[in-house]
Design an enzyme around this catalytic site. Sequence first.
Site, PDB file in Angstrom:
ATOM      1  N   GLY A  19       4.291  -9.238  -1.731  1.00  0.00           N
ATOM      2  CA  GLY A  19       3.828  -8.528  -0.534  1.00  0.00           C
ATOM      3  C   GLY A  19       4.217  -9.270   0.728  1.00  0.00           C
ATOM      4  N   GLY A  21       6.622  -8.855   2.816  1.00  0.00           N
ATOM      5  CA  GLY A  21       7.327  -8.124   3.872  1.00  0.00           C
ATOM      6  C   GLY A  21       6.459  -7.842   5.083  1.00  0.00           C
ATOM      7  N   ARG A  22       5.141  -7.885   4.869  1.00  0.00           N
ATOM      8  CA  ARG A  22       4.272  -7.473   5.974  1.00  0.00           C
ATOM      9  C   ARG A  22       3.002  -8.313   6.030  1.00  0.00           C
ATOM     10  NH1 ARG A  22       6.010  -2.165   4.249  1.00  0.00           N
ATOM     11  NH2 ARG A  22       7.380  -1.361   5.877  1.00  0.00           N
ATOM     12  N   TYR A 160     -11.533  -1.193  -4.467  1.00  0.00           N
ATOM     13  CA  TYR A 160     -11.015  -2.420  -3.825  1.00  0.00           C
ATOM     14  C   TYR A 160     -11.984  -3.595  -4.008  1.00  0.00           C
ATOM     15  CZ  TYR A 160      -8.813  -5.077   0.028  1.00  0.00           C
ATOM     16  OH  TYR A 160      -8.179  -6.027   0.810  1.00  0.00           O
ATOM     17  N   THR A 162     -14.070  -3.989  -6.376  1.00  0.00           N
ATOM     18  CA  THR A 162     -14.027  -4.359  -7.797  1.00  0.00           C
ATOM     19  C   THR A 162     -12.856  -5.300  -8.074  1.00  0.00           C
ATOM     20  OG1 THR A 162     -15.064  -2.281  -8.438  1.00  0.00           O
ATOM     21  CG2 THR A 162     -13.808  -3.429 -10.151  1.00  0.00           C
ATOM     22  N   LYS A 164     -11.198  -7.148  -5.912  1.00  0.00           N
ATOM     23  CA  LYS A 164     -11.289  -8.407  -5.160  1.00  0.00           C
ATOM     24  C   LYS A 164     -12.323  -9.346  -5.786  1.00  0.00           C
ATOM     25  CE  LYS A 164      -8.024  -7.724  -2.198  1.00  0.00           C
ATOM     26  NZ  LYS A 164      -6.735  -8.400  -2.442  1.00  0.00           N
TER      27      LYS A 164
HETATM   28  P1  NDP Z   1      -0.169  -5.106   4.521  1.00  0.00           P
HETATM   29  O1  NDP Z   1      -0.257  -3.673   4.149  1.00  0.00           O
HETATM   30  O2  NDP Z   1       0.191  -5.488   5.905  1.00  0.00           O
HETATM   31  O3  NDP Z   1       0.808  -5.889   3.516  1.00  0.00           O
HETATM   32  C1  NDP Z   1       0.724  -5.693   2.130  1.00  0.00           C
HETATM   33  C2  NDP Z   1       2.107  -5.663   1.561  1.00  0.00           C
HETATM   34  O4  NDP Z   1       2.021  -5.504   0.128  1.00  0.00           O
HETATM   35  C3  NDP Z   1       2.942  -4.481   2.083  1.00  0.00           C
HETATM   36  O5  NDP Z   1       4.225  -4.910   2.454  1.00  0.00           O
HETATM   37  C4  NDP Z   1       2.966  -3.554   0.893  1.00  0.00           C
HETATM   38  O6  NDP Z   1       4.122  -2.735   0.831  1.00  0.00           O
HETATM   39  C5  NDP Z   1       2.980  -4.543  -0.242  1.00  0.00           C
HETATM   40  N1  NDP Z   1       2.697  -3.897  -1.512  1.00  0.00           N
HETATM   41  C6  NDP Z   1       1.903  -2.835  -1.778  1.00  0.00           C
HETATM   42  N2  NDP Z   1       1.946  -2.512  -3.070  1.00  0.00           N
HETATM   43  C7  NDP Z   1       2.801  -3.372  -3.651  1.00  0.00           C
HETATM   44  C8  NDP Z   1       3.297  -3.523  -4.970  1.00  0.00           C
HETATM   45  N3  NDP Z   1       2.901  -2.716  -5.974  1.00  0.00           N
HETATM   46  N4  NDP Z   1       4.181  -4.517  -5.221  1.00  0.00           N
HETATM   47  C9  NDP Z   1       4.586  -5.326  -4.219  1.00  0.00           C
HETATM   48  N5  NDP Z   1       4.172  -5.243  -2.959  1.00  0.00           N
HETATM   49  C10 NDP Z   1       3.286  -4.250  -2.675  1.00  0.00           C
HETATM   50  O7  NDP Z   1      -1.608  -5.718   4.142  1.00  0.00           O
HETATM   51  P2  NDP Z   1      -2.299  -7.117   4.503  1.00  0.00           P
HETATM   52  O8  NDP Z   1      -1.300  -8.118   4.886  1.00  0.00           O
HETATM   53  O9  NDP Z   1      -3.423  -6.804   5.384  1.00  0.00           O
HETATM   54  O10 NDP Z   1      -2.902  -7.496   3.065  1.00  0.00           O
HETATM   55  C11 NDP Z   1      -2.387  -8.545   2.274  1.00  0.00           C
HETATM   56  C12 NDP Z   1      -3.413  -8.917   1.231  1.00  0.00           C
HETATM   57  O11 NDP Z   1      -4.595  -9.364   1.885  1.00  0.00           O
HETATM   58  C13 NDP Z   1      -3.828  -7.762   0.353  1.00  0.00           C
HETATM   59  O12 NDP Z   1      -4.045  -8.225  -0.967  1.00  0.00           O
HETATM   60  C14 NDP Z   1      -5.133  -7.313   0.973  1.00  0.00           C
HETATM   61  O13 NDP Z   1      -5.949  -6.648   0.043  1.00  0.00           O
HETATM   62  C15 NDP Z   1      -5.706  -8.642   1.400  1.00  0.00           C
HETATM   63  N6  NDP Z   1      -6.717  -8.589   2.438  1.00  0.00           N
HETATM   64  C16 NDP Z   1      -6.450  -8.045   3.673  1.00  0.00           C
HETATM   65  C17 NDP Z   1      -7.435  -8.011   4.637  1.00  0.00           C
HETATM   66  C18 NDP Z   1      -7.210  -7.442   5.999  1.00  0.00           C
HETATM   67  O14 NDP Z   1      -8.183  -7.317   6.764  1.00  0.00           O
HETATM   68  N7  NDP Z   1      -6.002  -7.108   6.395  1.00  0.00           N
HETATM   69  C19 NDP Z   1      -8.791  -8.525   4.369  1.00  0.00           C
HETATM   70  C20 NDP Z   1      -8.939  -9.076   3.045  1.00  0.00           C
HETATM   71  C21 NDP Z   1      -7.939  -9.099   2.132  1.00  0.00           C
HETATM   72  P3  NDP Z   1       4.046  -1.248   1.439  1.00  0.00           P
HETATM   73  O15 NDP Z   1       3.813  -1.438   2.896  1.00  0.00           O
HETATM   74  O16 NDP Z   1       5.356  -0.662   1.091  1.00  0.00           O
HETATM   75  O17 NDP Z   1       2.877  -0.571   0.761  1.00  0.00           O
END
Ligand code: NDP
Length: 259
Positions: A19, A21-22, A160, A162, A164
């Site tokens: 993940g 990329g973002r 979600y 569950t 986490k």
């Molecule tokens: P983003 O959506 O900004 O980044 C998540 C990245 O994961 C995206 O690039 C997404 O791709 C990619 N992704 C999704 N599904 C898959 C997959 N099957 N295989 C590989 N990559 C995948 O989210 P965040 O940076 O905010 O979140 C990152 C992590 O932090 C996550 O696990 C989230 O649950 C956790 N988190 C975030 C919080 C927040 O407030 N932001 C709080 C607590 C936890 P695409 O965009 O194409 O879907």
Amino acid sequence: MGRGAIKMQLQDRVALVTGGGRGIGASTAAILAAHGAAVAVTDLDLEPAEETAEAIRSAGGRAIALACDVANKDSVDAVFERTAKEFSRIDILYASAGITRDNLVHKLSEEDWDAVIATHLKGSFLSVQAAQRHMVAQRYGKIVLTSSTSALGNRGQANYATVKAGIQGLTKTLAIELGPFGINVNAVAPGFIETRMTRATAERMGVDFEQMKAAAAQGIPLRRVGQPQDVGHVVAFLCSDEASFVSGQVIYVAGGPKA
Ligand code: NDP
């Protein structure tokens, strides 16, 4: 990396970020690279992963970009093999890949339940299983998984919350199983972090994102929402040898003790 930041010694280390990329994954990849690690930036789509890798290379770091669906075993195994071939070893896994499919339980579809379970729980399991093959052989490794304050319960996030909470159990069990091989396993549990994920939540709820952030900040003791680098710096510390006696822990990065 920020003014006066402590420099972790990650020069000879190789990291793989899912993940990447973002959001939090992209920021963490850049921070690990700034501390000297070579980074394999993986994401569902190659394009955002390539953007992160290119930014790292432009800043003088080492990075490659690879497409990887963490819910698919062949895809996961392939990127770990490719990374080991490219950089000779894999020392660090940061698992950030994630999605939300929020709904109240009576409206939550089976598809949205399965998608969240597959991405977060199966995705973390497959990533760890691939990583530990390399790390056990090296007798060295640092694994950081991503939990959330939602693990403590959050309305509209039965699926979600569950996963986490499950990631916390996975983290502690892996620390016990992999510790004898010199592998530290920890999790970060972010609170509200400003990323595309939280922006999308605001859009879905029809709420202005700035207003949503301001409202969230009021409930956070430090009176602000988090930024991706708030998490990335903690991940870098957990991946450093300075944190080598820390394992099986869940570190909340939430501006307070809980959401
Ligand atoms: P983003 O959506 O900004 O980044 C998540 C990245 O994961 C995206 O690039 C997404 O791709 C990619 N992704 C999704 N599904 C898959 C997959 N099957 N295989 C590989 N990559 C995948 O989210 P965040 O940076 O905010 O979140 C990152 C992590 O932090 C996550 O696990 C989230 O649950 C956790 N988190 C975030 C919080 C927040 O407030 N932001 C709080 C607590 C936890 P695409 O965009 O194409 O879907």
